[in-house]
Motif scaffolding. Structure first.
Motif, PDB file in Angstrom:
ATOM      1  N   LEU A  54       4.214  -7.937   0.042  1.00  0.00           N
ATOM      2  CA  LEU A  54       3.870  -9.019   0.973  1.00  0.00           C
ATOM      3  C   LEU A  54       2.557  -8.777   1.699  1.00  0.00           C
ATOM      4  CD1 LEU A  54       7.417  -9.749   2.390  1.00  0.00           C
ATOM      5  CD2 LEU A  54       6.024 -11.277   0.988  1.00  0.00           C
ATOM      6  N   ALA A  55       1.781  -7.775   1.246  1.00  0.00           N
ATOM      7  CA  ALA A  55       0.507  -7.478   1.902  1.00  0.00           C
ATOM      8  C   ALA A  55      -0.401  -8.692   1.928  1.00  0.00           C
ATOM      9  CB  ALA A  55      -0.189  -6.312   1.208  1.00  0.00           C
ATOM     10  N   LYS A  56      -0.387  -9.486   0.849  1.00  0.00           N
ATOM     11  CA  LYS A  56      -1.199 -10.704   0.816  1.00  0.00           C
ATOM     12  C   LYS A  56      -0.328 -11.950   0.959  1.00  0.00           C
ATOM     13  CE  LYS A  56      -1.411 -12.430  -3.937  1.00  0.00           C
ATOM     14  NZ  LYS A  56      -0.991 -13.767  -3.588  1.00  0.00           N
ATOM     15  N   VAL A  83      -0.306  -8.978  -7.847  1.00  0.00           N
ATOM     16  CA  VAL A  83      -0.227  -8.102  -6.675  1.00  0.00           C
ATOM     17  C   VAL A  83       0.154  -6.672  -7.081  1.00  0.00           C
ATOM     18  CG1 VAL A  83       0.955  -7.688  -4.487  1.00  0.00           C
ATOM     19  CG2 VAL A  83       0.203  -9.996  -5.085  1.00  0.00           C
ATOM     20  N   PRO A  84       1.153  -6.477  -7.963  1.00  0.00           N
ATOM     21  CA  PRO A  84       1.417  -5.116  -8.426  1.00  0.00           C
ATOM     22  C   PRO A  84       0.219  -4.468  -9.113  1.00  0.00           C
ATOM     23  CG  PRO A  84       3.292  -6.511  -8.916  1.00  0.00           C
ATOM     24  CD  PRO A  84       2.195  -7.422  -8.437  1.00  0.00           C
ATOM     25  N   LEU A  91      -3.885   2.537  -6.012  1.00  0.00           N
ATOM     26  CA  LEU A  91      -3.143   3.798  -5.983  1.00  0.00           C
ATOM     27  C   LEU A  91      -3.698   4.823  -6.967  1.00  0.00           C
ATOM     28  CD1 LEU A  91      -0.630   5.312  -4.863  1.00  0.00           C
ATOM     29  CD2 LEU A  91       0.694   4.259  -6.726  1.00  0.00           C
ATOM     30  N   HIS A  92      -4.109   4.355  -8.153  1.00  0.00           N
ATOM     31  CA  HIS A  92      -4.536   5.262  -9.222  1.00  0.00           C
ATOM     32  C   HIS A  92      -6.042   5.229  -9.464  1.00  0.00           C
ATOM     33  CE1 HIS A  92      -0.337   6.008 -10.267  1.00  0.00           C
ATOM     34  NE2 HIS A  92      -0.137   4.698 -10.267  1.00  0.00           N
ATOM     35  N   TYR A 306     -11.905 -12.956  -8.914  1.00  0.00           N
ATOM     36  CA  TYR A 306     -11.598 -12.615  -7.531  1.00  0.00           C
ATOM     37  C   TYR A 306     -12.378 -11.359  -7.172  1.00  0.00           C
ATOM     38  CZ  TYR A 306      -8.221 -10.000 -10.367  1.00  0.00           C
ATOM     39  OH  TYR A 306      -7.636  -9.238 -11.340  1.00  0.00           O
ATOM     40  N   ASP A 307     -12.790 -11.248  -5.913  1.00  0.00           N
ATOM     41  CA  ASP A 307     -13.648 -10.132  -5.515  1.00  0.00           C
ATOM     42  C   ASP A 307     -12.991  -9.130  -4.585  1.00  0.00           C
ATOM     43  OD1 ASP A 307     -16.090 -10.629  -6.905  1.00  0.00           O
ATOM     44  OD2 ASP A 307     -16.442 -12.337  -5.596  1.00  0.00           O
ATOM     45  N   ASN A 308     -11.840  -9.475  -4.007  1.00  0.00           N
ATOM     46  CA  ASN A 308     -11.306  -8.557  -3.004  1.00  0.00           C
ATOM     47  C   ASN A 308      -9.783  -8.524  -3.000  1.00  0.00           C
ATOM     48  OD1 ASN A 308     -11.787  -6.652  -0.954  1.00  0.00           O
ATOM     49  ND2 ASN A 308     -11.355  -8.162   0.637  1.00  0.00           N
ATOM     50  N   LEU A 309      -9.163  -8.714  -4.159  1.00  0.00           N
ATOM     51  CA  LEU A 309      -7.706  -8.746  -4.196  1.00  0.00           C
ATOM     52  C   LEU A 309      -7.105  -7.404  -3.787  1.00  0.00           C
ATOM     53  CD1 LEU A 309      -5.292 -10.536  -4.816  1.00  0.00           C
ATOM     54  CD2 LEU A 309      -5.341  -9.684  -7.156  1.00  0.00           C
ATOM     55  N   ALA A 310      -7.724  -6.302  -4.226  1.00  0.00           N
ATOM     56  CA  ALA A 310      -7.204  -4.974  -3.876  1.00  0.00           C
ATOM     57  C   ALA A 310      -7.549  -4.586  -2.450  1.00  0.00           C
ATOM     58  CB  ALA A 310      -7.737  -3.928  -4.858  1.00  0.00           C
ATOM     59  N   GLY A 311      -8.261  -5.441  -1.734  1.00  0.00           N
ATOM     60  CA  GLY A 311      -8.633  -5.149  -0.357  1.00  0.00           C
ATOM     61  C   GLY A 311      -7.441  -5.035   0.575  1.00  0.00           C
ATOM     62  N   TYR A 312      -6.271  -5.493   0.133  1.00  0.00           N
ATOM     63  CA  TYR A 312      -5.069  -5.323   0.936  1.00  0.00           C
ATOM     64  C   TYR A 312      -4.600  -3.864   0.934  1.00  0.00           C
ATOM     65  CZ  TYR A 312      -4.843 -10.420   0.664  1.00  0.00           C
ATOM     66  OH  TYR A 312      -5.132 -11.753   0.753  1.00  0.00           O
ATOM     67  N   TYR A 313      -5.127  -3.076  -0.026  1.00  0.00           N
ATOM     68  CA  TYR A 313      -4.656  -1.701  -0.190  1.00  0.00           C
ATOM     69  C   TYR A 313      -5.757  -0.648  -0.080  1.00  0.00           C
ATOM     70  CZ  TYR A 313      -0.999  -4.563  -2.314  1.00  0.00           C
ATOM     71  OH  TYR A 313      -0.057  -5.525  -2.547  1.00  0.00           O
ATOM     72  N   THR A 314      -7.023  -1.040  -0.190  1.00  0.00           N
ATOM     73  CA  THR A 314      -8.113  -0.070  -0.201  1.00  0.00           C
ATOM     74  C   THR A 314      -9.396  -0.713   0.303  1.00  0.00           C
ATOM     75  OG1 THR A 314      -9.428   1.416  -1.617  1.00  0.00           O
ATOM     76  CG2 THR A 314      -8.644  -0.619  -2.620  1.00  0.00           C
ATOM     77  N   ASP A 315     -10.307   0.108   0.808  1.00  0.00           N
ATOM     78  CA  ASP A 315     -11.613  -0.392   1.247  1.00  0.00           C
ATOM     79  C   ASP A 315     -12.608  -0.448   0.087  1.00  0.00           C
ATOM     80  OD1 ASP A 315     -10.845  -0.720   3.886  1.00  0.00           O
ATOM     81  OD2 ASP A 315     -11.341   1.354   4.420  1.00  0.00           O
TER      82      ASP A 315
END
Length: 452
Positions: A54-56, A83-84, A91-92, A306-315
């Motif tokens: 649910l981060a996004k 999202v996964p 994470l990896h 998309y440019d920032n989908l992983a931004g919920y988990y990393t900078d």
């Protein structure tokens, strides 16, 4: 003891064996095509920490997600595969090579009201390319080429990949002074095919407070039609009024130029300014794919940049581009429209090995083992039933060949092979039998799963 009546929950899928074989064949076509473009397979857990999923999220996502407690853990079933993926890459990150190209075919879960074309459990088939910091525009052109190749390999012919760029839309709304409302306007425009231009105009004016003249300009803009060169020429008339628009136009021009180099014929794609995709995280090229003879179905494959989908988990900036096929929905649409090819093989084996008496059982086991060693799917029938029942079993499953092994065949080291469709039977050596069956397999590989 009272018997429990067997039942399957509404909105959850179960297929009979022949249909499952058809579904598996479609999935194998997808895997083979995705692999052809250098994508690696990926699987992620069906159950995740609810806070991670649910981060996004929020809004409709949170309402529809299957969420539950197990001990002190707050858990949820995955809502989609995107999202996964974002979580996985964050994470990896240190163990992956970029650009990271993955495909994933898996079940996802949404607690919405089941209805025709909508399920609570369904397969999605996704591909994504994730860059480390940057991702070249050529990737945004390669994605529709993979859509084209995938649908063509399935046997579909009359489909169209519709392409647009979110920067063009954002820039256009900036010209009209609608930047603050652009997301709401795009979500409304995205409904054009479902509700029509008049309803879209009413929502823009009455619900969103857009001035009537600006609502008219929006509808005029998205109504620009024609072949690719005509649409691009019309868009050039807006150049110079917004830097964002100009960048989007440059990207769209590059994508359409590359598409022909990727082998996509012009009649298979179109620039469509109504395509926006409702999700906020799309930032560049967006895609929707429709079946031309079944527009009522809507998009059967969609996605974008998309440019920032992983931004919920990393900078770390991890831009990506990808598409998702709602595979379960597509399968049921194809089945409902009688588009699944009845000639596509659905049998669980190519040959049924039948010992004619208990005395030949050892020989039959040996022959079946050797056939499997040749990569031929083989069933061994050892039930003590009448000959007619054995043949009926093979016919009901659609198994193309029956192999009879009696005392004479065992002594001579040969086998009697019957083509059950043609009714022709020959006595041949093991190598000759393998050649016949593999010839049949080669013919079956050329039969598409779908009649397009």
């Amino acid at each position: 003891m009272a018997k429990q009546k067997p039942r399957t929950l509404a909105g959850f899928m179960e297929l009979l064996p022949a249909q499952q074989q058809q579904m598996e064949r479609i999935m194998e076509t997808l895997r083979r095509t995705y692999s052809l473009y250098g994508f690696t397979p990926l699987d992620t857990p069906i159950i995740e920490d609810a806070q991670v999923l649910l981060a996004k999220g929020g809004g409709e996502t949170e309402k529809q997600i299957y969420r539950f407690q197990k001990g002190d853990s707050d858990l949820a079933l995955r809502f989609d595969l995107t999202v996964p993926l974002a979580k996985y890459v964050a994470l990896h990150y240190g163990q992956l090579s970029f650009p990271f190209r993955r495909y994933q075919i898996g079940k996802v879960y949404r607690g919405e009201r089941p209805q025709k074309g909508r399920y609570r459990e369904f397969y999605q088939a996704d591909i994504d390319i994730i860059g480390d910091g940057k991702l070249d525009i050529a990737n945004e052109a390669e994605i529709p080429s993979i859509i084209y190749q995938t649908f063509s390999q399935l046997g579909l012919k009359r489909f169209q990949i519709r392409v647009n760029n979110r920067k063009i839309l954002n820039g256009f709304y900036e010209m009209l002074g609608l930047t603050d409302q652009s997301q709401d306007v795009m979500r409304t425009v995205d409904k054009l095919d479902k509700i029509g231009p008049d309803a879209v105009r009413d929502i823009l004016v009455d619900d969103l407070g857009v001035a009537a003249d600006k609502a008219g300009e929006v509808l005029d803009f998205i109504a620009i039609k024609g072949d690719t060169s005509a649409v691009l020429a019309a868009l050039e008339g807006y150049r110079g009024r917004s830097q964002v628009f100009d960048q989007g136009l440059d990207e769209l021009t590059a994508v359409t130029k590359y598409l022909s180099a990727f082998g996509v014929p012009e009649e298979a794609f179109a620039v469509d300014l109504t395509i926006a995709r409702g999700l906020d995280y799309y930032t560049g090229t967006v895609y929707e794919t429709t079946l031309l003879d079944h527009p009522e179905v809507g998009s059967v494959c969609s996605g974008g940049r998309y440019d920032n989908l992983a931004g919920y988990y990393t900078d770390k900036p991890l831009p990506g581009v990808g598409i998702s096929i709602g595979l379960t929905r597509l399968f049921y649409v194809l089945d409902d429209q009688k588009m699944l090819n009845p000639a596509s093989p659905t049998a669980p084996a190519e040959v049924l090995v039948i010992p004619m008496s208990a005395g030949q059982q050892g020989y039959a086991i040996s022959v079946a083992t050797r056939l499997r060693g040749q990569g031929i799917r083989t069933q061994l029938y050892t039930e003590q039933k009448k000959f007619k029942a054995k043949i009926s079993y093979a016919a009901k499953l659609g198994i193309p060949y029956a192999m009879f092994l009696g005392e004479d065949e065992e002594k001579a080291g040969v086998m009697s092979l019957k083509d059950l469709a043609k009714g022709e039977q020959v006595t041949v050596s093991f190598d000759e039998a393998v050649g016949i069956i593999k010839g049949y397999l080669a013919e079956m590989e050329q039969i598409p799963s779908v009649l397009g």
